[in-house]
Write an enzyme that holds these catalytic residues in place. Structure first.
Site, short mmCIF file in Angstrom:
data_model
loop_
_atom_site.label_atom_id
_atom_site.label_comp_id
_atom_site.label_asym_id
_atom_site.label_seq_id
_atom_site.Cartn_x
_atom_site.Cartn_y
_atom_site.Cartn_z
N PRO A 88 102.47 157.93 -19.74
CA PRO A 88 101.85 156.90 -20.58
C PRO A 88 100.80 156.09 -19.83
O PRO A 88 100.02 155.37 -20.45
CB PRO A 88 103.02 156.01 -21.01
N GLU A 115 110.60 156.94 -17.24
CA GLU A 115 110.81 155.93 -16.20
C GLU A 115 109.88 156.15 -15.02
O GLU A 115 109.56 155.21 -14.29
CB GLU A 115 112.26 155.92 -15.71
N ARG A 153 93.68 175.97 -29.26
CA ARG A 153 92.98 176.35 -30.50
C ARG A 153 91.47 176.30 -30.35
O ARG A 153 90.74 176.75 -31.23
CB ARG A 153 93.46 175.52 -31.69
N ASP A 168 86.54 170.70 -37.84
CA ASP A 168 87.66 169.77 -37.89
C ASP A 168 87.24 168.32 -37.83
O ASP A 168 86.16 168.00 -37.38
CB ASP A 168 88.59 169.99 -36.68
CL1 6GU Z 1 102.07 161.75 -21.68
N1 6GU Z 1 104.44 160.60 -21.67
C1 6GU Z 1 105.33 159.71 -22.11
N2 6GU Z 1 106.52 159.66 -21.56
N3 6GU Z 1 105.07 158.84 -23.09
C2 6GU Z 1 103.86 158.93 -23.65
C3 6GU Z 1 102.88 159.84 -23.25
C4 6GU Z 1 103.21 160.67 -22.22
N4 6GU Z 1 101.79 159.66 -23.99
C5 6GU Z 1 102.08 158.67 -24.82
N5 6GU Z 1 103.32 158.21 -24.62
#
Ligand code: 6GU
Length: 245
Positions: A88, A115, A153, A168
């Site tokens: 994230p 984590e 794709r 798209d």
């Molecule tokens: Cl790549 N990993 C995690 N654990 N949560 C996320 C993410 C990735 N992308 C958005 N939320």
């Protein structure tokens, strides 16, 4: 295109690989996917892959050793190869990034758990950190599937028709126009008459107008970044949008 996926949960990928367009691409030999279980690179009797964070705190951290050894076990194809860490904290994945990645020969995806992974993995083994959006997943596996789907794709031959990827949503920075199929009347709602008119030019203009309307309404942030033609600007003017907006 080859994907090497490093994960603690390789089984999560099996139905995804069986049921999607990616499965077909694998069968056709256009895409090669290898699942690598990080646990097989753990050491000791208990094959431990995570541990408590130094400094204390909740949750567990993925140990660097097993991940590093897993990455090093992968045979790297010659030139265009990249190691991605799904986290994230990464750069937000988008369509231009999907195009960029589709030109790689090999993409190595490290699925981290939420984590975290030991910070030294970033320095030793990772080229790019990617997130798929501003929300929290418990692991990178689903993010890896999102990236593989979006990228593969775009690989020549993977989609039935090459044209469809170009058409798209997001390829020109706009949302797609509304689509209809049979029946002509559904729950008292009729298909717009223009789509039954057979007038291809009228249909094209209608669709473009609907694309612009929908983008203005739902994603006004995209209009400023979109590739707009002179015709688009005329349509927007008719919709009451001033130039420069
Ligand atoms: Cl790549 N990993 C995690 N654990 N949560 C996320 C993410 C990735 N992308 C958005 N939320």
């Amino acid at each position: 295109m080859r994907f090497d996926v490093l994960t603690l949960f390789p089984d999560l990928f099996s139905s995804f690989l069986k049921e999607t367009i990616l499965g077909r691409a694998v069968k056709a030999g256009l895409v090669d996917i290898r699942l690598i279980n990080i646990r097989s690179f753990a050491r000791g009797r208990h094959l431990v892959t995570d541990d408590r964070p130094f400094g204390g705190g909740e949750g567990m951290v993925m140990k660097p050793g097993p991940i590093l050894r897993a990455v090093e076990s992968i045979d790297r194809t010659k030139d265009r190869s990249q190691v991605l860490l799904l986290t994230p904290q990464g750069r937000t994945f988008d369509q231009p990034m999907a195009w960029e990645l589709s030109r790689m020969e090999q993409i190595i995806l490290i699925c981290g758990r939420y984590e975290g992974v030991d910070e030294r993995i970033r320095a030793s083994s990772v080229d790019v950190e990617l997130s798929i959006g501003d929300y929290v997943l418990s692991g990178g596996e689903m993010a890896a599937m999102v990236v593989m789907d979006a990228v593969s794709r775009l690989v020549p031959g993977v989609l039935g028709s090459e044209a469809s990827a170009q058409e798209d949503s997001f390829e020109d920075g706009l949302l797609e126009y509304p689509q209809y199929t049979r029946p002509r009347v559904f729950k008292n709602m009729e298909v717009p008459a223009v789509l039954l008119s057979g007038d291809h030019e009228k249909i094209r203009v209608w669709r473009r107008t609907e694309s612009l309307k929908r983008t203005l309404e739902r994603r006004p942030d995209l209009i400023g970044k979109a590739k707009l033609t002179e015709e688009d600007k005329r349509i927007l003017a008719k919709l009451g949008v001033k130039p420069g907006n």
